[in-house]
Design an enzyme around this catalytic site. Structure first.
Site, PDB file in Angstrom:
ATOM      1  N   ASN A 142       8.092 -10.910 -21.220  1.00  0.00           N
ATOM      2  CA  ASN A 142       8.538  -9.633 -20.658  1.00  0.00           C
ATOM      3  C   ASN A 142       9.520  -8.913 -21.564  1.00  0.00           C
ATOM      4  O   ASN A 142       9.752  -7.722 -21.417  1.00  0.00           O
ATOM      5  CB  ASN A 142       9.149  -9.830 -19.265  1.00  0.00           C
ATOM      6  CG  ASN A 142       8.058  -9.891 -18.208  1.00  0.00           C
ATOM      7  OD1 ASN A 142       6.956  -9.394 -18.409  1.00  0.00           O
ATOM      8  ND2 ASN A 142       8.352 -10.528 -17.095  1.00  0.00           N
ATOM      9  N   GLU A 145       6.231 -20.309 -19.246  1.00  0.00           N
ATOM     10  CA  GLU A 145       7.497 -20.256 -19.974  1.00  0.00           C
ATOM     11  C   GLU A 145       8.433 -21.260 -19.317  1.00  0.00           C
ATOM     12  O   GLU A 145       8.714 -21.159 -18.112  1.00  0.00           O
ATOM     13  CB  GLU A 145       8.109 -18.852 -19.910  1.00  0.00           C
ATOM     14  CG  GLU A 145       7.344 -17.825 -20.726  1.00  0.00           C
ATOM     15  CD  GLU A 145       7.955 -16.428 -20.651  1.00  0.00           C
ATOM     16  OE1 GLU A 145       7.782 -15.671 -21.613  1.00  0.00           O
ATOM     17  OE2 GLU A 145       8.582 -16.096 -19.630  1.00  0.00           O
ATOM     18  N   HIS A 181       8.145 -20.505 -15.423  1.00  0.00           N
ATOM     19  CA  HIS A 181       7.601 -19.165 -15.189  1.00  0.00           C
ATOM     20  C   HIS A 181       6.099 -19.156 -15.418  1.00  0.00           C
ATOM     21  O   HIS A 181       5.622 -19.105 -16.556  1.00  0.00           O
ATOM     22  CB  HIS A 181       8.308 -18.147 -16.103  1.00  0.00           C
ATOM     23  CG  HIS A 181       7.871 -16.737 -15.883  1.00  0.00           C
ATOM     24  ND1 HIS A 181       7.897 -15.785 -16.865  1.00  0.00           N
ATOM     25  CD2 HIS A 181       7.396 -16.112 -14.773  1.00  0.00           C
ATOM     26  CE1 HIS A 181       7.445 -14.643 -16.375  1.00  0.00           C
ATOM     27  NE2 HIS A 181       7.142 -14.819 -15.114  1.00  0.00           N
ATOM     28  N   SER A 213      10.686 -14.384 -12.536  1.00  0.00           N
ATOM     29  CA  SER A 213      10.187 -13.727 -13.744  1.00  0.00           C
ATOM     30  C   SER A 213      11.288 -12.938 -14.437  1.00  0.00           C
ATOM     31  O   SER A 213      11.087 -12.480 -15.556  1.00  0.00           O
ATOM     32  CB  SER A 213       9.001 -12.814 -13.417  1.00  0.00           C
ATOM     33  OG  SER A 213       9.188 -12.156 -12.203  1.00  0.00           O
TER      34      SER A 213
END
Ligand code: NAD
Length: 481
Positions: free
Chosen positions: A191, A153, A141, A120
Site C-alpha cells: 500500500n 505481508e 496482512h 491493512s
C-alpha cells in the site's frame, strides 16, 4: 495428517472467512468468532457453498472439503479460543476495538501462543501497546480474496519478537502463501509502494495530460492488468482516497503522498466508481482495437542505445541503427525525429517525445504530437500512438520512475528487502514486474535523470530522489542501505 495447532479467527467478514478457509484446508482446527450474533455460523454456511463449488469444478476433492468443514467451529466467546496456538483478528479497521480484542485474547491464550492482526493500515506497534506480551503480536496482512492471493505481508512492530515473526512466516508458507517481511511503517510494503501508480495518474489528470482512458491504455501497454483509472473505479474512490490520506497523514503530511483534488472531487460528487455506477467511467473502460501495421515499410532509423531502443529493435527487425552518441534515443524517419522521454518537455528537448516501452507485448505508446506520420511510424512497431499533452516524464516513464523511487526509499528505510518489494508488488497487486527489476532494466541513471527533469519543471518535493537510487546513478557500486 499430524495434529496441527488450533487457529482462532475473529471477524467473520470477507477476510476472516477467507483466512478460515485457508487454515482449515491446510489441516488446522479453526474456531471462528464474530461480535454479531449468528455471523460466524452464517459465514461457515457460505464457506460450505464456496467449497461445494470448488468440488463441482474438480478443484477440490470432496473428502478434503468434508474434512476441512469438520475442522471449523463457530464460537461465541473469546474464552472459547483459549486452546488456540494462534489467534488472528480480522475485525473492523479501527484502533480501539482491535486493541480491546487483542487484550482479551491475550488474557485467555497460553503464554507461548501467537497473536496476529490482519490490519491493512494500522501500526502493529500501536496495536501492541497495552499488551502484557507485545512481542507476540505480528501483522499478518492477507490480500483479498484470501484463498487466491498468494502474498502475506508479515509485519513486525517495534516490540515484535523476530522469532514470532519467523513462526508466522513459516505458517504462511505452510498454507501455500508467499510471506514477505515488512517493518510496521505506514502502508507496509504494497500500500506504500503502490501509491504513485494512482497518484501520478491523478496528477497527470490534474495537469490535463490526457483523458482517463488514454492514461489507462498507456499503463496497460506497460503490462499492468488494469489502468489506474479503471482500477480506482473498481476499488472505489472513497476507499482509495482513504488509504492515500492514511499514508499521507501517517507521514505527517509529506508531499510525496499528498491526496488528489481530482479524486476528492469524485468522492464529493458521489462518483465512487463501480459501486455507485460511475467513477471515471460509466460501464467498462474504453478499449482500442489492435493497431493495423502500414502495408508498406517506412524508412526508419533507430537512434542511440538503451532498453527502449532495444525493445524497438526486436519489434522492427532489420531496421537501420545509428548508435553514435546523438544525445538522445528514439527513431528518425526523413526529417522527423521522435525521442524517448528523458523527463524534459518536448519544447525543451527540441523534438516530439514518446513514452518508455516497458513491456514486450505493448500495443500502445504515448506521444506528444498528433502528427499522422508519427502514428504511422509507431504502427510499424505494432504500437498505437496515444496523444498526450507535452508533460514532463509522460505517463509510463514517470509512473515507473516514481514506483522505483518509492521502493528504493522503503528499502533504504529498512521496511523490506529489494527482493521482498518485488515479490510483494507482483503478488499483492499483480504488477508485471517488481520495481527493482525496472530499476535494473532502465538503470538508476536514466531514472534519476528523468525525476530530476520532472523536478526542474514542477519544483515539487514529491519528485525528490531516494538516496540509494541517487547513489546507484552516480557510482559503479550502488549504495547499500
Ligand atoms: P468486514 O467488515 O467484512 O468484516 C469484519 C467483521 O468483524 C464483521 O463481521 C464484524 O461483525 C466483525 N467485528 C467487528 N468488530 C468486532 C469485534 N470487536 N469482535 C468480533 N467481531 C467483530 O471487514 P473485512 O473487509 O473482512 O476486513 C477485516 C480486516 O481485514 C480489517 O482490519 C481490514 O482492514 C483488513 N483487510 C481488509 C481487506 C479487504 O480487501 N477487505 C484486505 C486486507 C486486509
Amino acid at each position: 495428517m499430524e495434529d496441527l495447532m488450533s487457529v482462532g479467527v475473529v471477524g467473520a467478514g470477507v477476510m476472516g472467512i477467507g483466512i478460515v478457509q485457508v487454515a482449515a484446508l491446510a489441516g488446522h482446527p479453526v474456531k471462528l468468532l464474530d461480535a454479531r450474533e449468528g455471523a460466524a455460523a452464517a459465514a461457515i454456511v457460505r464457506l460450505g457453498d464456496t467449497l461445494a463449488t470448488l468440488v463441482s469444478k474438480g478443484r477440490l476433492a470432496a473428502d478434503a472439503r468434508d474434512a476441512a468443514l469438520a475442522r471449523i467451529e463457530a464460537v461465541s466467546e473469546v474464552a472459547q479460543l483459549a486452546g488456540c496456538g494462534l489467534a488472528i483478528e480480522a475485525i473492523v479497521e479501527q484502533v480501539e476495538p482491535k486493541r480491546t480484542l487483542l487484550r482479551q485474547l491475550e488474557a485467555v491464550l497460553a503464554p507461548q501462543a501467537l497473536l496476529a492482526s490482519n490490519t491493512s493500515s494500522l501500526s502493529i506497534t500501536l496495536l501492541a501497546n497495552g499488551l502484557s506480551r507485545p512481542e507476540r503480536l505480528v501483522g499478518m496482512h492477507f490480500f483479498n480474496p484470501v484463498p487466491l492471493m498468494r502474498l502475506v505481508e508479515v509485519v513486525s512492530g517495534a516490540e515484535t519478537d523476530p522469532a514470532a515473526a519467523a513462526q508466522v512466516e513459516a505458517l504462511a508458507r505452510a498454507w501455500g502463501k508467499q510471506p514477505v517481511h515488512a517493518a510496521s511503517t505506514p502502508g507496509f510494503i504494497v500500500n506504500r509502494i503502490a501509491r504513485p501508480f494512482y497518484a501520478e495518474t491523478l496528477a497527470l489528470l490534474q495537469e490535463r495530460a490526457a483523458a482517463p482512458e488514454v492514461l489507462d491504455a498507456c499503463l496497460r501497454a506497460a503490462g499492468f492488468r488494469m489502468g489506474p483509472c479503471e482500477l480506482m473505479d473498481l476499488i472505489g474512490h472513497d476507499t482509495n482516497a482513504l488509504v492515500t490520506r492514511a499514508v499521507w497523514e501517517a507521514n505527517f503530511g509529506d508531499r510525496r503522498y499528498q491526496p488528489s483534488l481530482i479524486q476528492q472531487a469524485l468522492v464529493d460528487g458521489g462518483r465512487l466508481g463501480r459501486k455507485s455506477g460511475r467513477g471515471f467511467f460509466v460501464g467498462p473502460a474504453p478499449r482500442w482495437p489492435v493497431v493495423q501495421r502500414p502495408a508498406a515499410a517506412l524508412p526508419i532509423t533507430l537512434v542511440g542505445r538503451g532498453p527502449n531502443v532495444e525493445m524497438l529493435v526486436r519489434r522492427l527487425p532489420g531496421v537501420a541503427r545509428e548508435s553514435t552518441e546523438a544525445g538522445w534515443s528514439g527513431l528518425r524517419s526523413g526529417s522527423l525525429e521522435l525521442a524517448f522521454t528523458d523527463g524534459r518537455c518536448a519544447y525543451e528537448a527540441g523534438r516530439p517525445l514518446m513514452d518508455w516501452l516497458a513491456h514486450e507485448q505493448a500495443d500502445a505508446l504515448g506521444v506528444t504530437t498528433d502528427d499522422a506520420q508519427v502514428a504511422d511510424l509507431l504502427a510499424c512497431a505494432g504500437l498505437r500512438a496515444m496523444v498526450l499533452r507535452d508533460t514532463p516524464g509522460l505517463v509510463v516513464a514517470r509512473t515507473l520512475a516514481m514506483l522505483v523511487n518509492e521502493a528504493s526509499d522503503a528499502v533504504w528505510q529498512g521496511v523490506c528487502t529489494e527482493e521482498g518489494a518485488d515479490t510483494a508488488m507482483r503478488l499483492g497487486v499483480n504488477y508485471p514486474d517488481g520495481p527493482f527489476a525496472w530499476r535494473r532494466l532502465f538503470g538508476a541513471e536514466a531514472l534519476c535523470s528523468l525525476l530530476d527533469h520532472i523536478w526542474t519543471q514542477t519544483r515539487s518535493e514529491r519528485y525528490r530522489i531516494s538516496p540509494p537510487l541517487r547513489a546507484a546513478s552516480t557510482s559503479a557500486t550502488p549504495c547499500k542501505p
